[in-house]
Design an enzyme around this catalytic site. Sequence first.
Site, PDB file in Angstrom:
ATOM      1  N   HIS A   4       6.874  51.660  38.447  1.00 14.97           N
ATOM      2  CA  HIS A   4       6.914  53.079  38.772  1.00 14.97           C
ATOM      3  C   HIS A   4       7.188  53.276  40.262  1.00 14.97           C
ATOM      4  O   HIS A   4       7.115  52.338  41.040  1.00 14.97           O
ATOM      5  CB  HIS A   4       5.618  53.782  38.363  1.00 14.97           C
ATOM      6  CG  HIS A   4       4.414  53.348  39.141  1.00 14.97           C
ATOM      7  ND1 HIS A   4       3.740  52.183  38.867  1.00 14.97           N
ATOM      8  CD2 HIS A   4       3.784  53.924  40.189  1.00 14.97           C
ATOM      9  CE1 HIS A   4       2.732  52.069  39.708  1.00 14.97           C
ATOM     10  NE2 HIS A   4       2.742  53.098  40.521  1.00 14.97           N
ATOM     11  N   HIS A   6       6.622  56.044  43.642  1.00  9.69           N
ATOM     12  CA  HIS A   6       5.994  57.215  44.237  1.00  9.69           C
ATOM     13  C   HIS A   6       6.898  57.699  45.359  1.00  9.69           C
ATOM     14  O   HIS A   6       7.397  56.896  46.143  1.00  9.69           O
ATOM     15  CB  HIS A   6       4.641  56.861  44.855  1.00  9.69           C
ATOM     16  CG  HIS A   6       3.614  56.439  43.880  1.00  9.69           C
ATOM     17  ND1 HIS A   6       2.576  57.251  43.523  1.00  9.69           N
ATOM     18  CD2 HIS A   6       3.447  55.295  43.188  1.00  9.69           C
ATOM     19  CE1 HIS A   6       1.809  56.619  42.660  1.00  9.69           C
ATOM     20  NE2 HIS A   6       2.328  55.421  42.441  1.00  9.69           N
ATOM     21  N   TYR A  68      -1.086  56.484  51.003  1.00  5.67           N
ATOM     22  CA  TYR A  68      -1.146  55.814  49.694  1.00  5.67           C
ATOM     23  C   TYR A  68       0.240  55.313  49.282  1.00  5.67           C
ATOM     24  O   TYR A  68       0.396  54.191  48.827  1.00  5.67           O
ATOM     25  CB  TYR A  68      -1.706  56.749  48.615  1.00  5.67           C
ATOM     26  CG  TYR A  68      -1.540  56.151  47.241  1.00  5.67           C
ATOM     27  CD1 TYR A  68      -2.418  55.181  46.783  1.00  5.67           C
ATOM     28  CD2 TYR A  68      -0.474  56.511  46.416  1.00  5.67           C
ATOM     29  CE1 TYR A  68      -2.254  54.599  45.532  1.00  5.67           C
ATOM     30  CE2 TYR A  68      -0.293  55.932  45.179  1.00  5.67           C
ATOM     31  CZ  TYR A  68      -1.191  54.984  44.747  1.00  5.67           C
ATOM     32  OH  TYR A  68      -1.014  54.398  43.524  1.00  5.67           O
ATOM     33  N   GLN A  72       1.302  51.631  48.302  1.00  2.12           N
ATOM     34  CA  GLN A  72       1.070  51.787  46.870  1.00  2.12           C
ATOM     35  C   GLN A  72       0.937  50.471  46.136  1.00  2.12           C
ATOM     36  O   GLN A  72       0.111  50.342  45.245  1.00  2.12           O
ATOM     37  CB  GLN A  72       2.141  52.655  46.221  1.00  2.12           C
ATOM     38  CG  GLN A  72       3.482  51.981  46.056  1.00  2.12           C
ATOM     39  CD  GLN A  72       4.498  52.910  45.445  1.00  2.12           C
ATOM     40  OE1 GLN A  72       4.587  54.065  45.796  1.00  2.12           O
ATOM     41  NE2 GLN A  72       5.277  52.399  44.522  1.00  2.12           N
TER      42      GLN A  72
END
Length: 86
Positions: A4, A6, A68, A72
């Site tokens: 994934h 971000h 973050y 990540q």
Amino acid sequence: MPDHVHMCISIPPKYAVSNVVGYLKGKSAISIARKFKGRQRNFEGESFWARGYYVSTVGLDEEMIKEYIRNQEKNDVNRDQMILGV
């Protein structure tokens, strides 16, 4: 997690979020296919990204969220280790 992505992006109000996400996913999929699959055209029927996405607004915690995102992978590994008890 390698499955994934971000991103923290700012989208002017005149653009629909769905159009921006669709543009990013479309252009990046074509670029990745060209670079790693040696394809120059004919991407029909192939899918690189999942159909959906998640969007949230960022307010006062923007710096925390950016931190973050910068870390990540480390954060996700730590979270997975806590869940699995490793």
